[in-house]
Scaffold this active site. Sequence first.
Site, PDB file in Angstrom:
ATOM      1  N   GLY A  13       0.833  -1.205   0.000  1.00  0.00           N
ATOM      2  CA  GLY A  13       0.000   0.000   0.000  1.00  0.00           C
ATOM      3  C   GLY A  13       0.862   1.247   0.000  1.00  0.00           C
ATOM      4  O   GLY A  13       1.767   1.388   0.830  1.00  0.00           O
ATOM      5  N   ALA A  14       0.604   2.124  -0.982  1.00  0.00           N
ATOM      6  CA  ALA A  14       1.382   3.376  -1.076  1.00  0.00           C
ATOM      7  C   ALA A  14       0.429   4.559  -1.146  1.00  0.00           C
ATOM      8  O   ALA A  14       0.521   5.418  -2.018  1.00  0.00           O
ATOM      9  CB  ALA A  14       2.308   3.327  -2.284  1.00  0.00           C
ATOM     10  N   GLY A  15      -0.521   4.597  -0.203  1.00  0.00           N
ATOM     11  CA  GLY A  15      -1.459   5.713  -0.109  1.00  0.00           C
ATOM     12  C   GLY A  15      -0.860   6.816   0.762  1.00  0.00           C
ATOM     13  O   GLY A  15       0.359   7.014   0.783  1.00  0.00           O
ATOM     14  N   VAL A  17      -0.279   7.130   3.971  1.00  0.00           N
ATOM     15  CA  VAL A  17       0.740   6.734   4.952  1.00  0.00           C
ATOM     16  C   VAL A  17       1.881   5.981   4.252  1.00  0.00           C
ATOM     17  O   VAL A  17       3.063   6.283   4.448  1.00  0.00           O
ATOM     18  CB  VAL A  17       0.131   5.863   6.078  1.00  0.00           C
ATOM     19  CG1 VAL A  17       1.183   5.570   7.143  1.00  0.00           C
ATOM     20  CG2 VAL A  17      -1.081   6.532   6.710  1.00  0.00           C
ATOM     21  N   ALA A  46       3.984  -2.929  -2.848  1.00  0.00           N
ATOM     22  CA  ALA A  46       2.819  -3.457  -3.563  1.00  0.00           C
ATOM     23  C   ALA A  46       1.768  -2.359  -3.696  1.00  0.00           C
ATOM     24  O   ALA A  46       1.396  -1.712  -2.711  1.00  0.00           O
ATOM     25  CB  ALA A  46       2.242  -4.650  -2.814  1.00  0.00           C
ATOM     26  N   GLY A 135      -2.818   7.488  15.671  1.00  0.00           N
ATOM     27  CA  GLY A 135      -1.777   7.799  14.677  1.00  0.00           C
ATOM     28  C   GLY A 135      -0.382   7.932  15.248  1.00  0.00           C
ATOM     29  O   GLY A 135       0.190   6.962  15.751  1.00  0.00           O
ATOM     30  N   LYS A 206     -10.848   1.523  18.039  1.00  0.00           N
ATOM     31  CA  LYS A 206      -9.673   1.959  18.811  1.00  0.00           C
ATOM     32  C   LYS A 206      -9.888   1.695  20.307  1.00  0.00           C
ATOM     33  O   LYS A 206      -8.939   1.320  21.013  1.00  0.00           O
ATOM     34  CB  LYS A 206      -9.390   3.429  18.524  1.00  0.00           C
ATOM     35  CG  LYS A 206      -8.931   3.650  17.077  1.00  0.00           C
ATOM     36  CD  LYS A 206      -8.981   5.108  16.675  1.00  0.00           C
ATOM     37  CE  LYS A 206      -8.463   5.313  15.260  1.00  0.00           C
ATOM     38  NZ  LYS A 206      -8.751   6.672  14.745  1.00  0.00           N
ATOM     39  N   GLY A 307      -2.969  11.705   9.552  1.00  0.00           N
ATOM     40  CA  GLY A 307      -2.073  12.416   8.635  1.00  0.00           C
ATOM     41  C   GLY A 307      -1.016  11.438   8.135  1.00  0.00           C
ATOM     42  O   GLY A 307      -0.493  10.639   8.913  1.00  0.00           O
TER      43      GLY A 307
END
Length: 438
Positions: A13-15, A17, A46, A135, A206, A307
């Site tokens: 994942g390269a969104g 974050v 990936a 976060g 959470k 963020g």
Amino acid sequence: MSDLRTLRVALLGAGSVGSQVARILIEDRAELAARAGITLDLVGVAVRSLDSARDWDIPAELLTTDATALVQRADVVIELIGGIEPARTLILEAVAAGADVVTGNKALIAAHGPELFDAAARVGALISYEAAVAGAIPILRPLRESLAGDKINRILAIVNGSTNFILDRMDRFGDTMEQAQKTAFELGFLEADPTLDVDGYDAAQKAAILARLAFHADVPAEAVYREGIADITAEQIRDAAAAGATIKLLAIAERVTGEHGEGISTRVYPALIPKEHPLASVHGGNNAVFVEAAAAGPLMFYGAGAGGVQTASAVLGDLVSAARRHVAGGPGLTEGATAKLPLIPIGEVSARYQIALRVSDRPGVLAQIAGILAEAGVSVETVVQSAAEADEVSGEHAAMLVIGTHTSREDAVQNTVNALRSHEAVRAVISVLRFEGE
Ligand SMILES: NC(=O)C1=CN([C@@H]2O[C@H](COP(=O)(O)OP(=O)(O)OC[C@H]3O[C@@H](n4cnc5c(N)ncnc54)[C@H](O)[C@@H]3O)[C@@H](O)[C@H]2O)C=CC1
Ligand SMILES: N[C@@H](CC=O)C(=O)O
Ligand code: NA
């Protein structure tokens, strides 16, 4: 397996974050190697599509659309895809291949934590997820390690930045719920499906994770009692201020004594926090986790709960810890739920309440309402009455009553509220809010 000087890191994942994690891993490679005692070698990223625009341009030779193959050639897998599948299967495959895992996936940890932790424990692997709650704020490691020798009694937490932003806009800038939600969406605070934030699902996930670590017990997210903020109005915010409080969406994990002894209460709802409580000063999209421990006393962890770059900090902290373990050897920390504390139903939990009603404004009504409360064992501490608009149909004069109760049990208050709803002089039960942090 890599040699002793290099740790192979795979990123899924390269969104928001993931792209920041890739950037820091590449830009700060030398510094991170010095801190970890081993080179952190990003061997692949990936992605869903090779051509998508990203917050940071990841070198093309690292990109792959085959996440399954990538996890097979890594010592640590960082999962930043989000959601349940394929994240769950990829993590199980990574662990089965002997890799450690770092993830920010609160939905997955809350829903499938025990399954993943058991799989990791079987092979001595580590699953770390500091980014999943609040976060960038270090809170899971303090609960698991720094406070491991203490007894945690209660956690009151603001863990959803968008709802805090919305309530803060209404409180400090006079926005309506609609205006505040629109601004939160435009600023990218709200999830693509805003109900996850507004209805408290994100905060409940959470809360379950916090409770598990604080009380060393299994706490499924579905067991968290949940109310969202959708019905909060400017009027309630004014009533809160008049009672010296501010409204915050809280995730609460508390050791309480129920009818059958000690247990855990987990709940998420908009609560009245006294203005002087440190959580009342948490503005905008910030998060804060207020921990009350037997020996340490009150502690507050505060900062950015979301963020891309901020959350990357928590991910990289977990990665460096995993890397150090590879250098030092030894199995990963186990996540055993050692305490067999029962989950206490919301009905057995006590608080002070603020109940706002619109009633017919005629002699005797206040006494009747006080009678209904007294009959259910709910003791009145304060009553503030003000004029309300006349009833639209009958034209009858109406009044607003804001009742503050002494500490009462939730089931008694709910019985009272039901009785009030069916009373002929009660036009509407406007809100029922609990005080917390007193
Ligand atoms: N954004 C934030 O502020 C925070 C995010 N998190 C968590 O971090 C995780 C990542 O969040 P974001 O980066 O914001 O999400 P995002 O939606 O920006 O990024 C996720 C990326 O994964 C990609 N993806 C989806 N399926 C994939 C697959 N099968 N293979 C490869 N890539 C795939 C998507 O195309 C997207 O680029 C989530 O679990 C989220 O809950 C946690 C704390 C804060
Ligand atoms: N939607 C979440 C993002 C972080 O988990 C929030 O508003 O806090
Ligand atoms: Na965190």
